[in-house]
Write a protein that holds these residues in place. Structure first.
Motif, PDB file in Angstrom:
ATOM      1  N   GLY A 274      11.505  12.065  -5.342  1.00 26.51           N
ATOM      2  CA  GLY A 274      12.833  12.582  -5.655  1.00 26.51           C
ATOM      3  C   GLY A 274      13.925  11.890  -4.875  1.00 26.51           C
ATOM      4  O   GLY A 274      15.066  11.799  -5.329  1.00 26.51           O
ATOM      5  N   VAL A 275      13.603  11.387  -3.659  1.00 23.56           N
ATOM      6  CA  VAL A 275      14.576  10.693  -2.804  1.00 23.56           C
ATOM      7  C   VAL A 275      13.933   9.410  -2.306  1.00 23.56           C
ATOM      8  O   VAL A 275      12.845   9.440  -1.725  1.00 23.56           O
ATOM      9  CB  VAL A 275      15.014  11.560  -1.611  1.00 23.56           C
ATOM     10  N   LEU A 276      14.627   8.278  -2.516  1.00 26.40           N
ATOM     11  CA  LEU A 276      14.185   6.994  -1.988  1.00 26.40           C
ATOM     12  C   LEU A 276      15.358   6.359  -1.257  1.00 26.40           C
ATOM     13  O   LEU A 276      16.381   6.041  -1.858  1.00 26.40           O
ATOM     14  CB  LEU A 276      13.709   6.074  -3.110  1.00 26.40           C
ATOM     15  N   ASN A 277      15.209   6.186   0.057  1.00 29.62           N
ATOM     16  CA  ASN A 277      16.274   5.619   0.870  1.00 29.62           C
ATOM     17  C   ASN A 277      15.705   4.468   1.688  1.00 29.62           C
ATOM     18  O   ASN A 277      14.901   4.677   2.596  1.00 29.62           O
ATOM     19  CB  ASN A 277      16.867   6.686   1.800  1.00 29.62           C
ATOM     20  N   ILE A 278      16.153   3.252   1.353  1.00 28.46           N
ATOM     21  CA  ILE A 278      15.744   2.060   2.104  1.00 28.46           C
ATOM     22  C   ILE A 278      17.002   1.348   2.601  1.00 28.46           C
ATOM     23  O   ILE A 278      17.008   0.143   2.827  1.00 28.46           O
ATOM     24  CB  ILE A 278      14.882   1.112   1.228  1.00 28.46           C
ATOM     25  N   SER A 279      18.080   2.090   2.773  1.00 30.64           N
ATOM     26  CA  SER A 279      19.370   1.491   3.094  1.00 30.64           C
ATOM     27  C   SER A 279      19.410   0.913   4.507  1.00 30.64           C
ATOM     28  O   SER A 279      18.666   1.318   5.388  1.00 30.64           O
ATOM     29  CB  SER A 279      20.475   2.536   2.921  1.00 30.64           C
ATOM     30  N   TYR A 280      20.320  -0.052   4.698  1.00 32.33           N
ATOM     31  CA  TYR A 280      20.630  -0.634   5.997  1.00 32.33           C
ATOM     32  C   TYR A 280      19.395  -1.176   6.709  1.00 32.33           C
ATOM     33  O   TYR A 280      19.032  -0.761   7.798  1.00 32.33           O
ATOM     34  CB  TYR A 280      21.406   0.362   6.864  1.00 32.33           C
ATOM     35  N   ASN A 281      18.749  -2.112   6.020  1.00 33.07           N
ATOM     36  CA  ASN A 281      17.699  -2.930   6.584  1.00 33.07           C
ATOM     37  C   ASN A 281      18.073  -4.382   6.332  1.00 33.07           C
ATOM     38  O   ASN A 281      19.260  -4.705   6.215  1.00 33.07           O
ATOM     39  CB  ASN A 281      16.353  -2.575   5.952  1.00 33.07           C
ATOM     40  N   SER A 282      17.081  -5.235   6.263  1.00 31.85           N
ATOM     41  CA  SER A 282      17.326  -6.652   5.915  1.00 31.85           C
ATOM     42  C   SER A 282      16.503  -7.011   4.692  1.00 31.85           C
ATOM     43  O   SER A 282      15.948  -8.114   4.588  1.00 31.85           O
ATOM     44  CB  SER A 282      16.963  -7.558   7.105  1.00 31.85           C
TER      45      SER A 282
ATOM     46  N   THR B 184       0.814  -1.215   0.000  1.00 33.05           N
ATOM     47  CA  THR B 184       0.000   0.000   0.000  1.00 33.05           C
ATOM     48  C   THR B 184       0.848   1.265   0.000  1.00 33.05           C
ATOM     49  O   THR B 184       0.315   2.361  -0.191  1.00 33.05           O
ATOM     50  CB  THR B 184      -0.924   0.022   1.233  1.00 33.05           C
ATOM     51  N   ILE B 185       2.142   1.123   0.194  1.00 27.78           N
ATOM     52  CA  ILE B 185       3.002   2.307   0.163  1.00 27.78           C
ATOM     53  C   ILE B 185       2.930   2.995  -1.192  1.00 27.78           C
ATOM     54  O   ILE B 185       3.128   4.205  -1.300  1.00 27.78           O
ATOM     55  CB  ILE B 185       4.462   1.926   0.517  1.00 27.78           C
ATOM     56  N   GLY B 186       2.611   2.237  -2.210  1.00 26.01           N
ATOM     57  CA  GLY B 186       2.478   2.821  -3.545  1.00 26.01           C
ATOM     58  C   GLY B 186       1.244   3.676  -3.711  1.00 26.01           C
ATOM     59  O   GLY B 186       1.090   4.364  -4.739  1.00 26.01           O
ATOM     60  N   ASN B 187       0.349   3.656  -2.692  1.00 21.73           N
ATOM     61  CA  ASN B 187      -0.863   4.469  -2.741  1.00 21.73           C
ATOM     62  C   ASN B 187      -0.690   5.810  -2.048  1.00 21.73           C
ATOM     63  O   ASN B 187      -1.654   6.575  -1.939  1.00 21.73           O
ATOM     64  CB  ASN B 187      -2.036   3.712  -2.100  1.00 21.73           C
ATOM     65  N   LEU B 188       0.518   6.086  -1.545  1.00 20.94           N
ATOM     66  CA  LEU B 188       0.754   7.377  -0.912  1.00 20.94           C
ATOM     67  C   LEU B 188       0.607   8.496  -1.942  1.00 20.94           C
ATOM     68  O   LEU B 188       0.544   8.261  -3.148  1.00 20.94           O
ATOM     69  CB  LEU B 188       2.147   7.411  -0.287  1.00 20.94           C
ATOM     70  N   SER B 189       0.623   9.707  -1.429  1.00 20.69           N
ATOM     71  CA  SER B 189       0.374  10.887  -2.265  1.00 20.69           C
ATOM     72  C   SER B 189       1.292  10.937  -3.489  1.00 20.69           C
ATOM     73  O   SER B 189       2.480  10.634  -3.408  1.00 20.69           O
ATOM     74  CB  SER B 189       0.591  12.146  -1.418  1.00 20.69           C
ATOM     75  N   LYS B 190       0.730  11.322  -4.600  1.00 16.74           N
ATOM     76  CA  LYS B 190       1.532  11.522  -5.814  1.00 16.74           C
ATOM     77  C   LYS B 190       2.455  12.725  -5.663  1.00 16.74           C
ATOM     78  O   LYS B 190       3.363  12.927  -6.463  1.00 16.74           O
ATOM     79  CB  LYS B 190       0.604  11.718  -7.019  1.00 16.74           C
ATOM     80  N   ASP B 191       2.216  13.530  -4.626  1.00 15.67           N
ATOM     81  CA  ASP B 191       3.089  14.674  -4.355  1.00 15.67           C
ATOM     82  C   ASP B 191       4.323  14.281  -3.540  1.00 15.67           C
ATOM     83  O   ASP B 191       5.199  15.115  -3.318  1.00 15.67           O
ATOM     84  CB  ASP B 191       2.325  15.766  -3.581  1.00 15.67           C
ATOM     85  N   LEU B 192       4.394  13.015  -3.072  1.00 15.07           N
ATOM     86  CA  LEU B 192       5.496  12.597  -2.207  1.00 15.07           C
ATOM     87  C   LEU B 192       6.831  12.733  -2.948  1.00 15.07           C
ATOM     88  O   LEU B 192       7.031  12.141  -4.011  1.00 15.07           O
ATOM     89  CB  LEU B 192       5.293  11.146  -1.763  1.00 15.07           C
ATOM     90  N   THR B 193       7.749  13.510  -2.359  1.00 20.47           N
ATOM     91  CA  THR B 193       9.060  13.714  -2.982  1.00 20.47           C
ATOM     92  C   THR B 193      10.185  13.045  -2.214  1.00 20.47           C
ATOM     93  O   THR B 193      11.212  12.700  -2.797  1.00 20.47           O
ATOM     94  CB  THR B 193       9.380  15.221  -3.095  1.00 20.47           C
ATOM     95  N   ASN B 194      10.029  12.867  -0.893  1.00 19.19           N
ATOM     96  CA  ASN B 194      11.100  12.290  -0.076  1.00 19.19           C
ATOM     97  C   ASN B 194      10.552  11.139   0.749  1.00 19.19           C
ATOM     98  O   ASN B 194       9.616  11.325   1.542  1.00 19.19           O
ATOM     99  CB  ASN B 194      11.699  13.341   0.869  1.00 19.19           C
ATOM    100  N   LEU B 195      11.168   9.957   0.611  1.00 19.80           N
ATOM    101  CA  LEU B 195      10.747   8.778   1.356  1.00 19.80           C
ATOM    102  C   LEU B 195      11.983   8.134   1.981  1.00 19.80           C
ATOM    103  O   LEU B 195      12.845   7.599   1.281  1.00 19.80           O
ATOM    104  CB  LEU B 195      10.044   7.780   0.423  1.00 19.80           C
ATOM    105  N   TYR B 196      12.083   8.232   3.326  1.00 21.06           N
ATOM    106  CA  TYR B 196      13.231   7.713   4.061  1.00 21.06           C
ATOM    107  C   TYR B 196      12.782   6.558   4.953  1.00 21.06           C
ATOM    108  O   TYR B 196      12.072   6.763   5.941  1.00 21.06           O
ATOM    109  CB  TYR B 196      13.849   8.808   4.931  1.00 21.06           C
ATOM    110  N   LEU B 197      13.214   5.347   4.602  1.00 15.69           N
ATOM    111  CA  LEU B 197      12.862   4.153   5.367  1.00 15.69           C
ATOM    112  C   LEU B 197      14.104   3.449   5.897  1.00 15.69           C
ATOM    113  O   LEU B 197      13.999   2.357   6.469  1.00 15.69           O
ATOM    114  CB  LEU B 197      12.074   3.172   4.482  1.00 15.69           C
ATOM    115  N   GLY B 198      15.285   4.038   5.733  1.00 14.92           N
ATOM    116  CA  GLY B 198      16.548   3.364   6.040  1.00 14.92           C
ATOM    117  C   GLY B 198      16.787   3.141   7.521  1.00 14.92           C
ATOM    118  O   GLY B 198      16.118   3.698   8.390  1.00 14.92           O
ATOM    119  N   ARG B 199      17.774   2.272   7.798  1.00 14.37           N
ATOM    120  CA  ARG B 199      18.260   1.989   9.153  1.00 14.37           C
ATOM    121  C   ARG B 199      17.139   1.577  10.094  1.00 14.37           C
ATOM    122  O   ARG B 199      16.984   2.113  11.186  1.00 14.37           O
ATOM    123  CB  ARG B 199      19.043   3.178   9.692  1.00 14.37           C
TER     124      ARG B 199
END
Length: 1004
Positions: free
Chosen positions: A403-411, A370-385
């Motif tokens: 504009g920014v997608l960060n999913i670094s340092y997870n499993s 469902t994360i793909g249903n977030l606002s079309k205006d979303l520019t920064n998404l930080y899910l890392g660490r």
């Protein structure tokens, strides 16, 4: 006749009245003329102080016309006085004329968004009719004029974004009509005046980005019409007064970037129902996130990043249709249940959401589709660490505005979805530090706006897509630590914008390095630890901005290109562990800023150049090249090669010893290398130590001999064959920064010699039994361990007691004397940068010795300012001991060491570490001790110390002299740990005050 006489009398009176009226009229005209003339002269004087090249907009300012017709000038209805001067955004540059104070009828003075410089003239205080004073966004400096508090009609005072250095005057409360007070982005210091609470009309307080200290005055709770409270990025501490939460009119509540602590009330959302912005980032707030925030329907910004919040995210995020930013990063938020990530689904109702950051927490589970249903205006998404598992949802490809997608340092596992290639607006993609497998999809080459791509530390296989050649906006590429193979595509070496990092290290890339194309601006290239072969391209010389080039651990052959000598900004060149042959190009002597040259373990031959970097053997690694020699031509190649090879290994270590030894136990007969004329035999300058000797001394680096582990290596106890006990620091050469740490320690101790500094006996520069680089420093062994061991009770005297008052005071003086020497008496001043109890060692007599200079910085003097040789803005030191200014990017300085010393002093006498769990809610060791200082001092002192300084009868407690002594010591510690470095005492004063305390104690 009588009638005629009366008529004449009335006519005469009429003439007299007419004369009087005309007289008054002429006098009024004259007065008006004088007033407008005065205003004209003041404005002409104002113009004369401005630079000519910025006066285009004031061409109408001509003395031949009325100022009422000039650009930006407004007059009253009769044109008799200037009432407004509105010159904002005209690019005006120059000083403010003091004659501006002659515009005595001025009500509006708006000069914002210009380039005005210099002081604000005191004559501003003469404008008693002024209602609006706005000079924001200029470059004005100096103090606030003291008489600005006389402007009793003032409603708006905006001096934000200047260079004003001043306290906020207490008399500001005399401005009873003030509605907006905006002084942000200056250099204001001191406390927020409590008297502001007396200005009942105040609606806007904006003090952000200054150096204000102290606590938030509870008096502000009386400002019932307050709409904005912006005090971000200051040095405020304490808790937020509860009355502040009664200000139901608040729309903007911004406290970020201070040292505030405590809990935000759970019902804050019920109190602040009009709130649009809630920003408390970078503080020490504790507890759980108030769920009532999610009930403020109109709220747009919720920012709680970098606090100490725990628990789960409260429900209700689906109630915020206007939410634009939600940031709870770097807290201790958890998710324990299957549905704990449903808040992501709830946020789909926030159709204006642009910024979502939940990184740096302990969230678990799979990221929902469902994360793909977030606002079309979303520019920064930080899910890392976090601790996310599963695969990357393909639905993210629908977030077209990202504009920014960060999913670094997870499993995260699985493959990179090719749908990410649909994110046409993406500028940063970071998936580093996961378990992502499979190939890199070609579709990522469609991200034409990408500035950064970091896919390092995964399990990616296959080739690097040639489609990456389309990334014509790329600044940074890191694909290191994967299992990529095949060759390096020529396409990525033709990216003209790549100006930061190109890191392909620790893969299985093969084949030759292609000719470097258009990478003229790249700063760092790392192709190390691959299977690359062939020659080193001469076209590396096209990289005119290159600072670091790492090609180590490959299969490169051929000669070293002479053209590398043209890369004048090169600081690190590592070509070690290849199959390079031929001679060392003399052109490498042209590299004036080269700090590390590693050519070890190749097949180089011939004479070693002697210029520039080659004169500093600590910066050059040539071991493993048996055919090198010192002079040209090389003679007696058989025996000479063996001797030269031995010399190169030994000479590097010798050079390090010359840098490191303080009060050397080694006898150095000569600094000049002596070469036998017959055989070119080289004699070592000092007794050196080998890897085998250290291996035997430490019993194969047995864990039972491990004394400690630091940032860049491990320290072992060792017994040398001739009976000397030593401490051996073995550096982890694979850890980033270990070599810099090694050389920093070398340089810091080069000319240092003091009884309170740990002595370094010798060093070892060699290879271990696996043929890996081996670097070690050999110190005097200190039999009483570290100060940390004594504070934590791991070490005690034979009678079971810890350190008494005199012992602790002597240790404090020893450490202060070491710092005083480093700061003031060393040939080149040294800043330690990592002072803490574990780096303070105690000998048999409990004499303290400061060690571990791996983060040290040398200083050079320029007039009265201390300037760090290094321009690095990396945060230096250990958590709890780092001065606050380092966190904002300030360079290392002696005041930073003084702060760390103050924290050590507090820890030494309180028995509590600054990172102790006792200090919750941002309380902090300094604040805790300071609260007890002068009143309940003994409550903040180590209980064991309290018992040791009591009389024979413990019930009597410490005597007055002892208490005075402890008070004085803590006073020094408090003075050393002021938030503002300018307010800290110097280390020399600290030494004098501590010695005075010792004298007082000894008088007992």
């Amino acid at each position: 006749m009588a009638f005629s006489s009366q008529l004449l009398v009335h006519f005469g009176l009429l003439l007299i009245l007419l004369h009087l009226q005309l007289h008054h009229l002429f006098i009024g005209v004259s007065a008006a003329t004088l007033s407008i003339t005065t205003d004209t002269e003041a404005l002409i004087s104002f113009k004369s102080q401005l630079r000519n090249d910025t006066l285009n907009h004031l061409s109408s300012w001509n003395q031949n016309s009325s100022p009422c017709n000039w650009t930006g000038v407004q007059c009253d209805r009769l044109g008799q006085r200037v009432t407004a001067l509105e010159l904002s955004g005209l690019g005006l540059s120059g000083h403010l004329s003091p004659y501006i104070g002659n515009l005595s009828s001025l009500q509006f003075l708006q000069l914002q968004n210009n380039q005005l410089i210099g002081l604000i003239p005191d004559q501003i205080g003469n404008l008693f009719s002024l209602r609006v004073l706005n000079m924001s966004f200029n470059m004005l400096e100096g103090k606030l004029p003291s008489n600005i508090t006389h402007l009793n009609e003032l409603q708006i005072l905006d001096l934000s974004s200047n260079k004003i250095v001043s306290k906020i005057p207490e008399g500001i409360s005399s401005l009873k009509k003030l509605q907006a007070l905006k002084l942000g982005r200056n250099s204001l210091y001191g406390a927020i005046p409590a008297s502001l609470g007396n200005i009942s009309s105040l609606k806007n307080i904006s003090f952000g980005t200054n150096f204000l200290s102290g606590s938030i005055p509870s008096d502000l709770g009386r400002l019932h019409d307050l709409i904005e409270l912006d005090i971000i990025l200051n040095n405020l501490n304490g808790t937020v007064p509860p009355v502040i939460y009664n200000l139901s009119s608040l729309v903007n509540f911004a406290l970020a970037g201070n040292s505030l602590w405590g809990e935000i009330p759970q019902n804050v959302g019920h109190k602040f129902q009009k709130l649009i912005v809630f920003n408390i980032c970078f503080n020490y707030f504790t507890g759980r996130i108030p769920g009532s925030l999610h009930n403020i329907t109109n709220i747009q910004v919720i920012r709680m990043r970098s606090n100490l919040y725990e628990g789960t995210l409260p429900p209700g995020l689906g109630n915020l249709p206007f939410l634009r930013m939600y940031d709870t990063s770097y807290n201790r938020i958890v998710s324990s249940g299957v549905r704990d990530l449903d808040f992501i689904t709830s946020l789909t109702n926030s159709t204006h959401l642009k910024f979502l950051a939940i990184e740096g927490n302990m969230l678990e589970g799979e990221i929902p589709e469902t994360i793909g249903n977030l606002s079309k205006d979303l520019t920064n998404l930080y899910l890392g660490r976090n601790r996310f598992s599963g695969s990357i949802p393909t639905s993210i490809g629908r977030l077209s505005g990202l504009g920014v997608l960060n999913i670094s340092y997870n499993s995260i596992s699985g493959e990179i979805p090719h749908e990410l290639g649909q994110l046409a607006e993406l500028q940063e993609l970071s998936l580093a530090g996961n378990e992502i497998s499979g190939v890199i999809p070609d579709s990522l080459g469609n991200l034409l706006k990408l500035n950064l791509i970091d896919l390092s530390r995964n399990k990616l296989v296959g080739r690097i897509p040639t489609s990456f050649g389309n990334l014509q906006s790329l600044l940074y590429m890191d694909l290191s630590s994967n299992q990529l193979n095949e060759s390096i595509p020529m396409e990525i070496l033709n990216l003209p914008t790549l100006s930061n990092v190109l890191n392909l290290s620790m893969n299985s890339l093969s084949g030759p390095i292609p000719q470097i194309g258009r990478l003229s601006g790249v700063a760092s290239i790392d192709f190390s630890s691959n299977q690359l072969d062939g020659d080193i391209p001469s076209s590396f010389s096209n990289c005119l901005s290159l600072e670091n080039l790492f090609l180590t651990r490959n299969q490169l052959s051929g000669s070293i290109p002479k053209s590398l000598g043209e890369v004048r900004g090169l600081e690190t060149l590592d070509l070690s562990s290849n199959q390079l042959s031929g001679t060392i190009p003399v052109e490498l002597q042209n590299l004036q800023v080269l700090r590390l040259l590693n050519l070890s373990y190749n097949d180089l031959e011939g004479a070693i150049p002697s210029g520039r970097v080659f004169q500093n053997l600590s910066a050059v690694h040539l071991e493993g090249n048996g055919n090198l020699c010192l002079q040209s031509p090389c003679v007696n190649r058989g025996e000479g090669r063996r001797n030269v090879r031995h010399y190169i290994i030994v000479a590097v270590a010798v050079a390090l010893v010359l840098c490191l030894t303080i009060g050397s136990i080694l006898y150095i007969k000569s600094r000049k290398v002596k070469v036998s004329s017959s055989s070119e035999q080289l004699k070592p300058l000092a007794v050196m130590i080998s890897y085998d000797e250290l291996r035997l001394a430490t019993e194969e680096f047995n864990q039972e001999n491990l004394l400690g582990v630091g940032s860049f290596g491990s320290v072992y106890k060792g017994n040398l064959s001739y009976g000397t006990t030593v401490a051996v620091k073995v550096l982890d050469t694979l850890r980033t920064g270990s070599l810099k740490s090694f050389f920093a320690e070398c340089e810091a101790m080069k000319n240092s010699r003091h009884r309170n500094l740990v002595k370094i006996i010798t060093s070892c520069s060699s290879v271990d039994f696996k043929n890996n680089d081996f670097l070690a420093l050999v110190y005097e062994y200190q039999c009483n361990g570290s100060l940390e061991d004594w504070i934590k009770g791991k070490r005690k005297h034979a009678n079971g007691n810890g350190l008494n008052l005199m012992e602790r005071l002597n240790i404090a003086i020893d450490v202060a004397c070491a710092l005083e020497y480093l700061h003031n008496d060393s040939e080149i001043p040294v800043v330690h940068c990592d002072l803490k109890p574990s780096n303070i060692l105690l000998d048999a007599d409990l004499t303290a010795k400061v060690g571990d200079f791996g983060l040290a910085r040398l200083l050079i003097q320029r007039s009265t300012n201390q300037v760090s040789i290094s321009s690095s803005r990396v945060l230096r030191g250990s958590i709890g001991y780092i001065p606050p200014e380092y966190g904002w990017g300030e360079k290392a300085c002696t005041a930073g060491d003084v702060y760390s010393f103050g924290i050590v002093l507090l820890e030494l006498f309180s028995g509590k570490s600054p990172t102790d769990e006792f200090f919750t809610g941002g309380l902090g060791i300094r604040r805790w001790v300071h609260s007890a200082f002068k009143e309940k001092t003994m409550e903040a002192i180590d209980p064991e110390l309290v018992s040791l300084i009591s009389h024979d009868d413990p019930s009597e407690g410490p005597n007055n002299v002892q208490v005075y002594c402890v008070d004085a010591i803590l006073g020094v510690a408090i003075s050393c740990t002021a938030d503002n470095p300018d307010e800290r005492i110097g280390i020399r004063d600290a030494v004098l005050q501590l010695k005075a305390s010792r004298d007082s104690f000894e008088s007992l």
